[in-house]
Design a protein around this motif. Structure first.
Motif, PDB file in Angstrom:
ATOM      1  N   VAL A 175     -54.739 -13.562 -22.041  1.00  0.00           N
ATOM      2  CA  VAL A 175     -54.175 -12.892 -23.341  1.00  0.00           C
ATOM      3  C   VAL A 175     -54.104 -12.520 -24.720  1.00  0.00           C
ATOM      4  O   VAL A 175     -54.978 -13.282 -26.119  1.00  0.00           O
ATOM      5  CB  VAL A 175     -53.674 -11.553 -22.670  1.00  0.00           C
ATOM      6  CG1 VAL A 175     -54.218 -10.336 -24.294  1.00  0.00           C
ATOM      7  CG2 VAL A 175     -55.027 -10.521 -21.910  1.00  0.00           C
ATOM      8  N   PHE A 217     -61.648  -7.490 -20.943  1.00  0.00           N
ATOM      9  CA  PHE A 217     -61.423  -8.598 -21.151  1.00  0.00           C
ATOM     10  C   PHE A 217     -61.830  -9.594 -20.971  1.00  0.00           C
ATOM     11  O   PHE A 217     -62.654 -10.545 -21.396  1.00  0.00           O
ATOM     12  CB  PHE A 217     -59.734  -8.628 -20.807  1.00  0.00           C
ATOM     13  CG  PHE A 217     -59.638  -9.956 -21.532  1.00  0.00           C
ATOM     14  CD1 PHE A 217     -59.195 -10.104 -22.924  1.00  0.00           C
ATOM     15  CD2 PHE A 217     -59.192 -10.491 -20.455  1.00  0.00           C
ATOM     16  CE1 PHE A 217     -58.697 -11.644 -22.838  1.00  0.00           C
ATOM     17  CE2 PHE A 217     -58.746 -11.912 -21.202  1.00  0.00           C
ATOM     18  CZ  PHE A 217     -58.690 -12.705 -22.189  1.00  0.00           C
ATOM     19  N   TYR A 253     -58.482  -5.749 -17.253  1.00  0.00           N
ATOM     20  CA  TYR A 253     -58.252  -6.992 -17.015  1.00  0.00           C
ATOM     21  C   TYR A 253     -59.671  -7.169 -17.355  1.00  0.00           C
ATOM     22  O   TYR A 253     -60.309  -8.713 -17.866  1.00  0.00           O
ATOM     23  CB  TYR A 253     -57.288  -7.762 -16.365  1.00  0.00           C
ATOM     24  CG  TYR A 253     -57.152  -9.235 -16.769  1.00  0.00           C
ATOM     25  CD1 TYR A 253     -56.812  -9.471 -17.844  1.00  0.00           C
ATOM     26  CD2 TYR A 253     -57.759  -9.634 -15.515  1.00  0.00           C
ATOM     27  CE1 TYR A 253     -56.481 -10.894 -18.207  1.00  0.00           C
ATOM     28  CE2 TYR A 253     -57.062 -11.455 -15.850  1.00  0.00           C
ATOM     29  CZ  TYR A 253     -57.043 -11.995 -16.973  1.00  0.00           C
ATOM     30  OH  TYR A 253     -56.438 -13.444 -17.095  1.00  0.00           O
ATOM     31  N   GLY A 260     -58.651  -5.930 -23.918  1.00  0.00           N
ATOM     32  CA  GLY A 260     -58.046  -6.898 -23.487  1.00  0.00           C
ATOM     33  C   GLY A 260     -56.193  -6.113 -24.464  1.00  0.00           C
ATOM     34  O   GLY A 260     -55.469  -6.764 -24.176  1.00  0.00           O
TER      35      GLY A 260
END
Length: 427
Positions: free
Chosen positions: A27, A90, A87, A117
């Motif tokens: 990230v 993301f 996630y 994210g």
């Protein structure tokens, strides 16, 4: 705060630290790689510093808004499931960044990535607060923040190499490949984090969000974190462009600068984490702030500079930034009550992202570059603004420390399995 002897981590706690750290690595790398790619992107897409500032702030604004919208629900579900959901989103957003072909597509992809994210960090911090007592959190956060250094040691140099070898899309696609593996590990190895659900809650998600927002003590924590975020976001997006166009660092030397600074972070981060659990966190934070301010005020005044001196300044700067990041994060995790941790962390991260987005946008309006190859102007102004904000953050962190000292020590909520309780199938 009084410090006590920290207990060792169990085997499962070590796994949680690892999986959260590697998650944070991807990230952070996804966001951090925008800075070293800044000069390449501005030249490839033929955009100005102000437009690049918008591309950076797009992620931050969407992340902040997303965090606020989800904050009321953050304590309603298994934190493992929340981590997996966001996630996965993301990962899809990062894939879109890797497929972008225009400036507009890239900005849209950054918005999508930020929606998912930007919430991951708050979920990770809520998991840390649930599983680890405050006496261990300095070390835990120290390891988690190693993702910041690892992204510079491994991520950014590799990303820049891939961008130089192929194009600027490749670093994003590489992050996607790593993220797929991490999703599999979280899905198969991580235990549910649901103990917070046993605490009776009579509030609706919106009421929970509102009550968390209006809590006077919580607002001090929100303000302190937001101010620290402004300092980081204001200077970072234009760091590579400043190094190349003002300090005359070449594109091939830039990965070396990031790599060496990152290595220093990996060395100092665990030490700072341990120190944060042994000494007064506020004093360590204040020392890191003054250290950072001193380095920044010198660095932003530099013109053409030898590579070795640029590397030295970046090492000193990273030491200061990490020296304040670890103790400040540990202090802030002690602010919310158990039943409010998820909402508090979500709001805290959201306001941090929004403040950072504003900072990146404002920095893009302050910094001027007459041509694509001319030096950046007014970068030193950012250094003065960041220093003034840093002084104010010390005062707010002081108030937080006094508030936490008046409370009894909070025990961790989650009772995770010990080494002996984990079967080979679940290990």
């Amino acid at each position: 705060m009084e410090q006590t002897t920290a207990s060792p981590f169990s085997g499962y706690q070590k796994f949680v630290i690892f999986i959260l750290a590697i998650t944070q690595f991807t990230v952070i790398l996804d966001f951090m790689v925008m800075s070293p790619l800044g000069d390449i992107l501005m030249k490839s897409l033929k955009i100005q510093p102000g437009q690049f500032g918008i591309a950076v702030s797009a992620y931050a604004f969407s992340a902040g808004i997303s965090g606020l919208l989800t904050a009321g629900f953050a304590d309603k579900y298994d934190r493992k499931k929340l981590l997996l959901f966001f996630y996965l989103g993301f990962t899809i957003g990062t894939l879109l960044c890797g497929l972008a072909t225009t400036y507009e597509f890239l900005v849209a992809a950054r918005v999508f990535t930020g929606i998912f994210g930007g919430v991951i960090g708050s979920i990770s911090m809520a998991i840390v607060a649930d599983i680890f007592p405050i006496q261990q959190r300095g070390r835990v956060i120290g390891f988690l923040q190693m993702g910041f250094g690892a992204s510079q040691v491994l991520g950014i140099p590799i990303g820049l190499y891939l961008a130089d070898l192929w194009n600027w899309h490749m670093p994003f696609l590489w992050i996607v490949a790593m993220a797929v593996i991490i999703i599999a590990l979280i899905l198969t190895k991580m235990q549910p984090v649901t103990q917070h659900l046993a605490v009776k809650k009579d509030k609706t998600p919106l009421t929970h969000l509102f009550h968390t927002l209006i809590n006077k003590e919580y607002r001090i924590g929100f303000a302190a974190t937001a101010l620290l975020s402004i300092g980081g976001f204001m200077m970072m997006p234009f760091g590579s462009a400043f190094a190349i166009n003002n300090l005359h660092i070449t594109n091939k030397e830039l990965p070396i600068v990031f790599m060496v600074a990152g290595i220093s972070t990996l060395v100092f981060m665990p030490l700072i984490g341990k120190l944060s659990d042994k000494v007064d966190k506020l004093r360590l934070f204040a020392f890191g702030c003054f250290w950072t301010m001193t380095v920044i005020l010198f660095y932003t005044q530099l013109g053409p500079t030898p590579l070795w001196l640029v590397i030295a300044f970046n090492i000193l700067m990273m030491m200061g930034i990490m020296g304040r990041m670890v103790p400040s994060t540990a202090i802030v995790t002690g602010v919310p009550e158990m039943q409010d941790r998820g909402a508090f962390m979500s709001i805290n991260t959201s306001l941090q992202q929004i403040a950072g987005g504003i900072a990146a946008f404002v920095a893009g309006q302050i910094v001027v570059q007459k041509t694509q190859f001319s030096p950046l102007e007014h970068y030193d102004t950012l250094g003065y603004i960041v220093s003034a904000i840093t002084i104010l953050s010390i005062f707010l962190m002081y108030r937080l420390t006094l508030m936490i000292k008046r409370r009894p020590v909070q025990a961790p909520v989650a009772q995770v399995k010990t080494d002996t309780e984990i079967s080979p199938e679940n290990a």
